[in-house]
Motif scaffolding. Structure first.
Motif, PDB file in Angstrom:
ATOM      1  N   SER A 191       0.831  -1.202   0.000  1.00  0.00           N
ATOM      2  CA  SER A 191       0.000   0.000   0.000  1.00  0.00           C
ATOM      3  C   SER A 191       0.864   1.248   0.000  1.00  0.00           C
ATOM      4  O   SER A 191       1.839   1.344   0.751  1.00  0.00           O
ATOM      5  N   GLY A 192       0.502   2.227  -0.851  1.00  0.00           N
ATOM      6  CA  GLY A 192       1.187   3.511  -0.871  1.00  0.00           C
ATOM      7  C   GLY A 192       2.268   3.640  -1.915  1.00  0.00           C
ATOM      8  O   GLY A 192       2.818   4.726  -2.115  1.00  0.00           O
ATOM      9  N   SER A 206       3.836   4.100  -5.512  1.00  0.00           N
ATOM     10  CA  SER A 206       3.435   4.674  -6.802  1.00  0.00           C
ATOM     11  C   SER A 206       3.979   3.835  -7.956  1.00  0.00           C
ATOM     12  O   SER A 206       4.890   3.006  -7.775  1.00  0.00           O
ATOM     13  N   VAL A 250       2.403   0.881   5.481  1.00  0.00           N
ATOM     14  CA  VAL A 250       2.226   1.720   4.294  1.00  0.00           C
ATOM     15  C   VAL A 250       3.592   2.191   3.826  1.00  0.00           C
ATOM     16  O   VAL A 250       4.398   2.691   4.629  1.00  0.00           O
ATOM     17  N   TRP A 251       3.856   2.030   2.547  1.00  0.00           N
ATOM     18  CA  TRP A 251       5.117   2.479   1.950  1.00  0.00           C
ATOM     19  C   TRP A 251       5.164   4.003   1.941  1.00  0.00           C
ATOM     20  O   TRP A 251       4.196   4.669   1.558  1.00  0.00           O
ATOM     21  N   GLU A 252       6.309   4.564   2.352  1.00  0.00           N
ATOM     22  CA  GLU A 252       6.507   6.009   2.302  1.00  0.00           C
ATOM     23  C   GLU A 252       7.507   6.402   1.225  1.00  0.00           C
ATOM     24  O   GLU A 252       7.220   7.224   0.367  1.00  0.00           O
ATOM     25  N   ARG A 253       8.697   5.790   1.255  1.00  0.00           N
ATOM     26  CA  ARG A 253       9.714   6.140   0.263  1.00  0.00           C
ATOM     27  C   ARG A 253      10.896   5.207   0.378  1.00  0.00           C
ATOM     28  O   ARG A 253      11.071   4.522   1.401  1.00  0.00           O
TER      29      ARG A 253
END
Length: 322
Positions: free
Chosen positions: A251-252, A254, A310-313
């Motif tokens: 999730s998260g 791009s 959740v993936w941030e970067r």
């Protein structure tokens, strides 16, 4: 609010729960009430006055058999027809909700098994609203009046309670919740009516999240995409025996980040798992543990996995591709 009679049998209506919108704490906050956000299963409990209880999930399913220990509330409210709103939780030794333990209770439809689980892993109903009492619908009454009516019922027992709320002082409530390691805060406008089945801006939920750096040790294919495009990454953290598996994060992310990872994974692929412990993930592909990512999660599960990650970067400053 009109006087509340007692001593008669009533036929309470079916009422769907009102839900909150996600968002920051309201400022200014003098017109708001603040409650602890409990990490459990939403539940509407109905009593008909004869001592019987019906439990309904947020989706409208009958879950009465699943939590037999809550039947005692019907005896406590005998003679009252009541509909209350709350959260079913399992508490740990510190009084915090433990979703991992609650999962063992969820979906159990066999009465005998539910009874055994109630002894080993007892549930507790946190009651935070009342919508009906003895023939009187309270939906149009403001939140603070409904809470006064709830206090008048005096619901207190081994398996249920009505935790208090705080008027204003949202920042202080938030600090206390974070310090206690609880899931978050729900802010409710003091004047708000109860609107069944709706997600209302009069109620606002703010969840506590943890940010951490994790090492990518594998990935799984994105469904419907070209071969080699990740849909999720398998991540870990340092443990005494090496890289310990912490879960799957998808999730998260791009499309640009998925494309970037596809190129990296082609370079650092390896045939075996880099994790020290067993990773039972179908279709897993393994990579050298050189990429570091920043993720957020609500908590760690009892099994040592990230909950709601959740993936941030990607963290290029911590990544080793040499």
């Amino acid at each position: 609010m009109a006087p509340i009679p007692s001593g008669a049998l009533w036929s309470p209506p079916s009422i769907a729960p009102m839900t909150a919108v996600p968002g920051p704490l309201p400022v200014p906050d003098a017109d708001w009430a603040f409650e602890t956000k409990w990490d459990g299963v939403r539940c509407v409990l109905t009593t008909t006055g004869d001592g019987s209880v019906r439990l309904t999930s947020r989706a409208g399913n009958d879950i009465t058999v699943t939590y037999p220990e809550l039947q005692g509330l019907g005896s406590e409210l005998r003679g009252r027809g009541v509909v209350v709103d709350g959260e079913v939780v399992v508490l740990d030794a510190s009084g915090r909700s433990d979703f991992g333990r609650l999962q063992s209770r969820m979906g159990v439809a066999n009465a005998r098994r539910a009874g055994r689980l109630a002894l080993d892993c007892p549930a507790h109903l946190m009651i935070f609203d009342v919508m009906y009492i003895d023939g009187h619908l309270l939906l149009d009454a403001p939140y603070y009046e409904r809470r006064e009516a709830l206090s008048g019922l005096r619901p207190a027992g081994a398996h249920w309670s009505a935790p208090s709320y705080v008027r204003g002082h949202g920042a202080q409530v938030w600090d206390a919740v974070v310090h206690a390691g609880l899931e978050g805060v729900v802010a409710k406008r003091l004047s708000s009516p109860y609107t069944p089945g709706t997600r209302s801006a009069h109620w606002r939920k703010t969840k506590r999240v943890e940010t951490l750096d994790v090492v990518i040790g594998g990935w799984t294919q994105r469904r419907g995409a070209a071969a080699g495009v990740p849909g999720a990454v398998l991540v870990g953290v340092a443990g005494p025996d090496g890289l310990r598996y912490a879960g799957s994060v998808g999730s998260g992310m791009s499309e640009r980040e998925q494309s970037e990872l596809t190129a990296y994974f082609a370079v650092i692929a390896r045939p075996t798992s880099p994790f020290a412990d067993q990773v039972d993930v179908a279709g897993a592909h393994w990579v050298e543990p050189r990429l570091v990512a920043e993720v957020t999660a609500s908590e760690w599960t009892r099994a040592g996995r990230l909950r709601h990650p959740v993936w941030e970067r990607l963290r290029p400053d911590l990544t080793r591709l040499d």
